[in-house]
Design an enzyme around this catalytic site. Sequence first.
Site, PDB file in Angstrom:
ATOM      1  N   GLU A 123       0.829  -1.210   0.000  1.00  0.00           N
ATOM      2  CA  GLU A 123       0.000   0.000   0.000  1.00  0.00           C
ATOM      3  C   GLU A 123       0.864   1.262   0.000  1.00  0.00           C
ATOM      4  O   GLU A 123       0.610   2.186  -0.768  1.00  0.00           O
ATOM      5  CB  GLU A 123      -0.919  -0.028   1.222  1.00  0.00           C
TER       6      GLU A 123
ATOM      7  N   THR B 108     -12.227   7.143 -13.231  1.00  0.00           N
ATOM      8  CA  THR B 108     -11.199   6.674 -12.305  1.00  0.00           C
ATOM      9  C   THR B 108     -11.562   5.333 -11.665  1.00  0.00           C
ATOM     10  O   THR B 108     -10.729   4.681 -11.054  1.00  0.00           O
ATOM     11  CB  THR B 108     -10.889   7.740 -11.228  1.00  0.00           C
TER      12      THR B 108
END
Length: 555
Positions: free
Chosen positions: A400, A536
């Site tokens: 992440e 997106t």
Amino acid sequence: MRIPCGVAAFLAASHSVVVVVVVAAAEAPQQRQHMAWPSAEPASANQKLPSYQNPKYHPDRKRANAVKQAFRISWDGYYKHAFPHDSLRPVSNSFEDDRNGWGASAVDAFSTALIMGEHKIIDQILRYIPDINFNHTDSEVSLFETTIRYLGGLLSAYDLLTGPLKPRFDYSTHQTSLILHQAVRLADNLKVAFDTPTGIPDNDLFFSPPRKKGSTSNGLATAGTLVLEWTRLSDLTGDPQYARLAQKAEKYLLHPKNPAMGEPFPGLLGSSLNLDTGLFEDGAGGWGGGTDSFYEYLIKMYLYDPSRFSVYRDRWVLAADSSIRYLISHPTTRPDLTFLAMWRNRTLHYFSEHLACFSGGNFILGGLTLDSPAYLGLGLDLVAGCRATYTGTLTGIGPEIFQWQDNTAPLNASNNSPPPTHQKLMYSRAGFWVTNGGYQLRPEVIESYYYAYRATGHQKYQEWVWEAFLAVNATCRVGSGYSSLMDVNLPEGGGWTDFQESFWFAEVMKYAYLVFAEEAPWQVKAGLENRFVFNTEAHPIRVAGGREKYGGWRG
Ligand SMILES: *[C@@H]1O[C@H](CO)[C@@H](O)[C@H](O)[C@H]1NC(C)=O
Ligand SMILES: *[C@@H]1O[C@H](CO)[C@@H](O)[C@H](O)[C@H]1NC(C)=O
Ligand SMILES: *[C@@H]1O[C@H](CO)[C@@H](O)[C@H](O)[C@H]1NC(C)=O
Ligand SMILES: *[C@@H]1O[C@H](CO)[C@@H](O)[C@H](O)[C@H]1NC(C)=O
């Protein structure tokens, strides 16, 4: 999709105490020379034509079907244990209503099912859409999340079913018009968000009746990732109010009122805007969470309609040029890797995120759209950098958040600290160390591989998608679906969080499939040939302008 809280800690630090010791040399970053294009695939001296002018593609039915198989498994688990709730908990075979309980996974899966031609799933979703009650929810509504997932998903399905997929299905005009009707219903409930002194929306709402929460500021990405969907809604309905609202808010982002604070580098902005004044509240940002998709939509709006959105293109060019000039960074241990630094005012910080890995694809799209080898070359370099974050971990899946030490800024300065002792070995080998090892079924790395493949036709990028897909399939597959992971650097990903994100359907499955799929009107192309632009959340939206306007459907 880009989640607006990825760099929360970083941004929070920029608001609070801020004991950042200003290191003189770091405060004024020197110009970085970008490697000559295309550094990822060295061109021989006599090779004049860039490969993107005529890439050859290599569809692979077997691999496309393997991705479809994963999509079916995820859908069947969701349909059996969670539908019509938002998300599947695949380990416990239960559900979560994390997106207002309107069936987020169903709406997010719709455009992917359409592209894959999954008739049974398409039927199940199409029958469900008119039943969603967008007038009511018990939980707080995010304007941004609702726009990119629900509004984007509905508009995309409508565009596909009334466009290139119309001949393939015998749905009635009434059935397809109900999709658009629901999009309008939803937007009519959301539009109260824009009722602020500046017109910059309050991202946080409550429904029944629709009302603002009363926030005083909004983020760059949450405010700047609405304009594609809201403009499309106006173009489809002929009702200009939606486009007007989103474009009015966007003006404050295109033309910062206090650039000394809000625009530390030309085109590169801060993160937070005041709803009453329209002023930027900080000068901290990056191509990562919280600000990311604002930049993404600048070039995508130009692709959507070059005649109306040339200012958006100009602002993207400014941001891209500043990124090349100031942000390119190479780790001390792996100078062959390229990442983009984050900034706090004009001080750079050398960390990045899975979320920020969309930037490779966005630079490539900019390069294709504007015929620029420099943007394309940086995009391919960033794609290779993000791949290294996958191949450098135990599971073969990227973390992440990760960090590195820049090889030209003063070593060990407060903004360029060395790795913690237990990650020294990893850093010397991989060129990054892990700050947060989670994996939330995010798409950005595979998404950027897809753009790299479409730009070059190089099969290497298909291989990269395949290796990422196999790693995710091997580690995240559990129970009735696929789950997010605790730590990509531990065996079996450190365990499952028991959560299957809705964007797994919309994005990971779609981009992984498209890279192996046959040519189609929604596949990314060079220049203004594109007939669709992906929002997106990876929902393909039919472009309004460009050459498609004059060409019609050509097969
Ligand atoms: C939602 O609200 C609109 C406007 O008040 C109304 O026309 C519509 O019937 C409502 N739909 C549902 C499902 O309650
Ligand atoms: C950034 O610059 C502004 C003034 O333009 C200043 O108020 C703020 O403290 C600076 N932030 C940091 C983290 O240096
Ligand atoms: C930076 O810190 C590391 C680890 O603390 C140390 O080994 C190294 O000598 C330092 N380098 C410089 C240039 O200060
Ligand atoms: C994906 O994982 C499933 C379950 O472990 C397995 O059966 C399947 O063969 C895997 N797919 C590929 C392409 O390896």
